[in-house]
Design an enzyme around this catalytic site. Structure first.
Site, PDB file in Angstrom:
ATOM      1  N   ARG A   1       1.245  -1.137   0.261  1.00 57.04           N
ATOM      2  CA  ARG A   1       0.211   0.083   0.137  1.00 57.04           C
ATOM      3  C   ARG A   1       0.965   1.022  -0.225  1.00 57.04           C
ATOM      4  O   ARG A   1       0.212   2.487  -0.845  1.00 57.04           O
ATOM      5  CB  ARG A   1      -0.881  -0.346   1.492  1.00 57.04           C
ATOM      6  CG  ARG A   1      -1.928  -1.136   1.089  1.00 57.04           C
ATOM      7  CD  ARG A   1      -3.327  -1.677   2.345  1.00 57.04           C
ATOM      8  NE  ARG A   1      -2.493  -1.882   3.583  1.00 57.04           N
ATOM      9  CZ  ARG A   1      -2.841  -1.454   4.545  1.00 57.04           C
ATOM     10  NH1 ARG A   1      -3.878  -1.111   4.944  1.00 57.04           N
ATOM     11  NH2 ARG A   1      -2.226  -1.738   5.557  1.00 57.04           N
TER      12      ARG A   1
ATOM     13  N   ASN B   1      -6.034  -2.644   1.872  1.00 53.85           N
ATOM     14  CA  ASN B   1      -6.250  -4.292   2.285  1.00 53.85           C
ATOM     15  C   ASN B   1      -7.801  -4.214   2.273  1.00 53.85           C
ATOM     16  O   ASN B   1      -8.256  -4.019   2.596  1.00 53.85           O
ATOM     17  CB  ASN B   1      -5.412  -5.031   3.144  1.00 53.85           C
ATOM     18  CG  ASN B   1      -4.152  -4.539   2.802  1.00 53.85           C
ATOM     19  OD1 ASN B   1      -3.561  -4.756   1.354  1.00 53.85           O
ATOM     20  ND2 ASN B   1      -2.920  -4.677   4.029  1.00 53.85           N
TER      21      ASN B   1
END
Length: 802
Positions: free
Chosen positions: A27, A45
């Site tokens: 990320r 996620n």
């Protein structure tokens, strides 16, 4: 950055990223990339992996974003699929009003992978060695590029609350790192420092705390190093379990460790500070160095070299009967600090008595390891999942796994073409070197090495780990696959589970599973047709009720036909034959010639160790009567018999495969001798039966015993046996492939861990024009058969209509 006041339409996409993309800094990678390209949106996620909502200035920028997303991924990430979905700019939700954002994980059904534990990265290694750094000498330092994963996780998504770090609240400094997308510790779930993280201490075998100052040491790790240098044995709590460690150059310490651990002969693994130390004892190629330094940091089997005169020699008890050593590099901060000043290796063997599971918690270690160790180096971060060290080596030009565990499991493999609509399958593996496999298309999740299920504690660990994986990956099987063997504990468990869940049970022949496993690893499509499979191992339950182990099969995922095999020989005493090589020698000679006739022709047989004290008349009677002497075409037992004839492990073996391993070592010594008329491989005959071709070792025994009687060195005889067997198997494979119209040879089974056999068969078959498939990422031994079972079970089910 895009201005929200712009009137021109934006390019809007939703990107779904599947693979190993959680807990690896993925990320933050997306965040940095979006900022660099002037994009808005968010990333999070979820149970399917990573979801990106992207507002880009134009299509070209979105394309660049996707290209760089793949090309510049973090070191531990693996993108299996990147799915792009264009969204109408007018109808889509407005972009975030401030920036590209990283948002909280979504709890959805799990379809993502879990990244394996990874060795300490260079940046973290530098920090623990840097004076003044707040993580100086801190043994639990990690970031998104390294550190524990599977060993500490209890659920997905991989967030701190779902790990054994949940009980260590982050201090302000660590929390700031954790929340900063620009920091490499952004959302590093095990992130910690001395102020807030786990702690480590040293105690003696009675449980009394040891003060490092009393040993003139700055901390517990330095004190542990002092104790090891004084010849003591330490139990060390690591990443996936405990190790027992001692100075590898201290013969007395190594001998005490063998005696306490009840491990008479099996080689010990070694850990060295760096490649320079390893190179003092072993030759290390570029491929082997890359393996040692990889994030998985496995034990790598290396060829010994002669020691320099000024360096300490390794204790002779490290690897009896072997010319290779298993080395690994330090893969955690604790190990790095422990070995920092060591110019020689340490023994670093699993923390258990032989055949038991490795200890993972402090209480168990105090009970089971205190009698084995002089002191224990403990910490208070729980190991939730046991992980043995992975083992690999370079064979036939490429790295190959012998044991798949820490650093590699549970990274999934992808199903071959044609299996993407397969039903979920749970495959339960074999009895020895057990692993199990969850097929949840498109993933094949092979568990870490669990061990031999005839040990009750290992069976309990198998059941516990299976429950964990089913919960961790929310796996709901629709079929259960087991080995056909009626007495395997994994198969009995699978039959019970299938009945309990009212699911179909698919029983898979052992060697068919071996061949399907090597097909799967090599991405052989479901409808690509058959291969010629050569499966060589100790034994597996055959379709005819005998014990197989030297098989040539026409095979695909749907089925197989047995075309050839080693001539069956009795196993006098049943299971005892696997532990006493002389029994196999007796059976081989009696089958080939009759024992009395053979002794008349080669009197030395009556003087061979192991046979001089054997109850030969009684064993001949049980073999002739077929009582407690099952027939077997086992390659492994043929190796045992030849080893016994040459004085290797004549009476008994101390660990599975010992006789074959020591025979290979002997053959490697003999294969370098100058060629003479006696140096060609020994011949094998072919016996044509209605059901197929048997490869008969009788001519091999004739030549071998002649050479032995004439005083040919055992090393040369061992080399001739290896070459003859490899040639006979390859030539029969070539003839059967031509007869069957096949162009691919698939190799599997534990006997292909023999470097001479694998290398010779691959070389000869490829030179003759066959395509050869062999294992690399999955062990060729029984640690890989669950993979084959899963795909065979999936192929046996009806395919969905389109």
């Amino acid at each position: 950055m895009i201005s929200l006041t712009e009137s021109r339409p934006l390019h809007v996409e939703h990107l779904r990223v599947r693979g190993l993309v959680q807990g690896v800094g993925f990320r933050p990678h997306v965040w940095h990339l979006a900022h660099s390209l002037g994009c808005l949106g968010d990333v999070r996620n979820d149970g399917d992996g990573v979801l990106i909502r992207l507002w880009a200035p134009d299509t070209k920028t979105a394309d660049t974003f996707c290209q760089r997303l793949r090309a510049d991924s973090p070191p531990l990430a693996r993108i299996d699929a990147l799915e792009r979905s264009r969204q109408p700019a007018q109808s889509s939700a407005p972009p975030p009003t401030t920036d590209f954002q990283i948002i909280a994980s979504a709890a959805t059904e799990v379809h993502t992978g879990l990244v394996p534990d990874a060795a300490t990265c260079p940046a973290c290694a530098a920090e623990i060695g840097q004076l003044g750094n707040r993580r100086h000498r801190y043994p639990f330092t990690n970031c998104t590029h390294c550190g524990p994963r599977l060993s500490i996780v209890r659920a997905i998504p991989y967030d701190r609350a779902n790990t054994s770090m949940a009980c260590f609240p982050l201090c302000p400094d660590c929390l700031a790192e954790y929340n900063n997308p620009a920091n490499r510790r952004f959302h590093a779930q095990p992130n910690a420092c001395p102020m807030c993280g786990p702690r480590l201490w040293l105690e003696d075998s009675s449980g009394q705390m040891l003060d490092p100052a009393d040993l003139d040491a700055e901390d517990a790790i330095a004190a542990a190093s002092r104790l090891i240098s004084r010849g003591q044995i330490l139990a060390i709590k690591g990443i996936g379990g405990f190790h027992l460690a001692c100075d590898a150059t201290n013969s007395q310490a190594v001998a005490r460790l063998r005696q306490r651990k009840a491990r008479d002969a099996k080689p010990f693994a070694l850990m060295a500070r760096d490649l320079d130390v390893i190179r003092r004892y072993c030759a290390v190629s570029a491929q082997e160095a890359a393996l040692l330094q990889s994030p998985a940091a496995p034990i790598v089997l290396l060829e010994c070299r002669h020691s320099e005169p000024d360096q300490p020699s390794l204790a002779p008890g490290i690897a009896p009967g072997q010319t290779s050593l298993g080395f690994m590099l330090p893969y955690s901060p604790l190990h790095l600090l422990l070995l920092a000043h060591w110019e020689r290796p340490l023994v670093m063997t699993s923390g258990n008595r032989s055949d038991e599971p490795q200890a993972i918690d402090n209480a168990d270690a105090r009970t089971r390891l205190a009698p084995l160790a002089d002191a224990l180096l403990l910490h208070d971060r729980d190991i939730l999942n046991r992980l043995d060290d992975s083992v690999a080596r370079v064979d036939a030009g490429q790295p190959r796994l012998l044991r798949r565990a820490r650093g590699l499991a549970p990274a999934p493999l992808l199903v071959p073409e044609g299996f993407h609509q397969a039903p979920p399958v749970l495959a339960l593996g074999g009895e020895l070197k057990n692993t199990f496999c969850l097929l949840d298309a498109p993933r094949l999740i092979l568990s870490q090495h669990l061990g031999d299920l005839d040990e009750p504690a290992t069976l309990r660990e198998f059941e516990r780990t299976l429950r964990l994986y089913r919960e961790l990956f929310q796996h709901q099987p629709e079929r259960i696959a087991v080995d056909q063997h009626p007495d395997y504990r994994s198969s009995a468990f699978g039959r019970h589970l299938a009945a309990e869940l009212a699911l179909p049970l698919i029983e898979v022949q052992h060697h068919h599973a071996h061949i399907a496993a090597v097909l799967a690893e090599n991405a052989w499509p479901r409808d690509a047709g058959s291969v010629l499979g050569l499966a060589l191992d100790g034994l597996g339950y055959g379709s005819d009720g005998t014990l197989w182990g030297g098989e040539l099969l026409r095979a695909d995922y749907q089925g197989f036909t047995r075309l050839g095999w080693l001539r069956p020989t009795p196993l006098p005493g049943g299971d005892r034959a696997a532990k006493e090589p002389w029994r196999n020698l007796l059976a081989q000679i009696h089958t080939a010639f009759g024992w009395d006739q053979a002794c008349a022709q080669w009197p030395l047989l009556t003087r061979l160790p192991g046979l001089t004290e054997a109850p030969i008349p009684a064993l001949l009677r049980i073999m002739d009567a077929g009582i407690n002497a099952p027939l077997s075409s086992s390659t492994g037992r043929l190796f045992d018999a030849v080893a016994a004839a040459l004085g290797v492990c004549t009476k008994s073996i101390a660990y599975e495969g010992q006789a074959a391993m020591e025979l290979e070592t002997l053959a490697r010594a003999g294969s370098g001798a100058s060629r003479t008329p006696n140096s060609a491989g020994y011949p094998f005959a072919r016996l044509h039966r209605p059901e197929g071709i048997q490869l008969d070792p009788a001519p091999m025994w004739q030549a071998l015993l002649d050479d032995l009687s004439q005083g040919l060195p055992p090393a040369r005889i061992a080399a001739r046996f290896h070459q003859g067997l490899a040639t006979a198997l390859t030539e029969l494979s070539l003839d059967l492939a031509r007869e069957q119209g096949l162009d691919t040879l698939a190799l599997s089974g534990g006997s292909f861990q023999n470097r001479i056999l694998l290398g010779s068969v691959v070389h000869q078959a490829e030179r003759a024009g066959l395509r050869v498939l062999a294992h690399s990422r999955v062990p060729s031994n029984d640690g890989g058969i669950a993979l084959g079972q899963a795909l065979i079970a999936a192929a046996a089910s009806p395919r969905p209509a389109h």
